[in-house]
Design a protein around this motif. Structure first.
Motif, short mmCIF file in Angstrom:
data_model
loop_
_atom_site.label_atom_id
_atom_site.label_comp_id
_atom_site.label_asym_id
_atom_site.label_seq_id
_atom_site.Cartn_x
_atom_site.Cartn_y
_atom_site.Cartn_z
N ASP A 1 0.83 -1.22 0.00
CA ASP A 1 0.00 0.00 0.00
C ASP A 1 0.86 1.26 0.00
N MET B 1 2.06 1.77 -3.45
CA MET B 1 0.96 2.20 -4.33
C MET B 1 0.78 3.71 -4.19
N LYS B 2 0.85 4.19 -2.94
CA LYS B 2 0.71 5.64 -2.71
C LYS B 2 1.87 6.40 -3.34
N ILE C 1 3.68 5.49 -5.93
CA ILE C 1 3.51 5.47 -7.38
C ILE C 1 2.44 6.48 -7.81
N ARG C 2 1.32 6.50 -7.06
CA ARG C 2 0.24 7.46 -7.41
C ARG C 2 0.75 8.90 -7.34
N THR C 3 1.55 9.18 -6.31
CA THR C 3 2.10 10.54 -6.18
C THR C 3 3.02 10.86 -7.36
N LYS D 1 2.93 9.51 -10.36
CA LYS D 1 2.12 9.59 -11.59
C LYS D 1 1.38 10.92 -11.67
N ARG D 2 0.93 11.39 -10.50
CA ARG D 2 0.21 12.68 -10.47
C ARG D 2 1.16 13.85 -10.69
#
Length: 193
Positions: A53, A56-57, A59-61, A63-64
């Motif tokens: 998790d 995942m956070k 990677i999301r950061t 990507k954003r």
């Protein structure tokens, strides 16, 4: 200090589309982050879940395009995993015994494994009442209380994890208990079974 340059370079490469850069980054910090998580949850599966998790956070950061902690990658990731650990204990509402305050033995009612059904229902009600009350505390008091009670961390560990002195952590715990006591009185909650 050389790792910092490498970390930020790997991050840049990953953001530019090089997937392997992320794998290198995860491999490099895997041991440190996993050990940190495990030291708090004492469970391999939960550690693995929280580790996943966390990334995942991350990677999301990436990507954003909102990552900006230049050279502070590891502390930033540790903060993410630390928050996920607290969420994990909150979700599972595990309240082990709280030692250290003679006059305030609220958690002594929680913990007997052989509770009969009626007592179990009362215990669940107390758990949920308490969880709601804890949510009403100021954030910094709530954080110390959760670490101390849900996680049984020492004040030294709490101090290291929150970046405040041991005295500040102790003070926050004291105020958290005082405020919790007030909330219990205001809400007429009876903590007995």
């Amino acid at each position: 200090m050389e790792h910092q340059v490498e970390d930020s370079l790997l991050i840049k490469r990953y953001i530019d589309g090089d997937e392997r850069a992320l794998a290198t980054l995860i491999d490099r910090h895997n041991q440190r982050i996993s050990s940190f998580i495990y030291s708090k949850v004492n469970d391999r599966e939960v550690t693995e879940d929280i580790f996943q998790d966390t990334f995942m956070k991350v990677i999301r950061t990436f990507k954003r395009g909102t990552y900006s902690e230049e050279g502070k990658f590891l502390p930033w990731v540790m903060r993410i995993s630390h928050n996920l650990i607290i969420d994990h204990f909150r979700k599972n509402r595990r309240l082990p015994m709280f030692e250290g305050a003679d006059s305030f033995n609220i958690f002594a009612v929680i913990g007997d494994e052989k509770l009969n059904i009626e007592r179990q229902i009362i215990k669940d009600q107390i758990d949920s009442d308490l969880t709601l009350l804890i949510e009403e505390l100021p954030n910094e008091q709530k954080e110390v209380l959760l670490m101390r009670i849900y996680k049984d961390m020492s004040f030294k560990e709490i101090s290291e994890n929150t970046g405040v002195s041991i005295n500040t952590a102790l003070g926050r715990m004291r105020y958290a208990l005082i405020n919790l006591r007030k909330l219990i009185d205001q809400n007429n909650i009876v903590l007995t079974n």
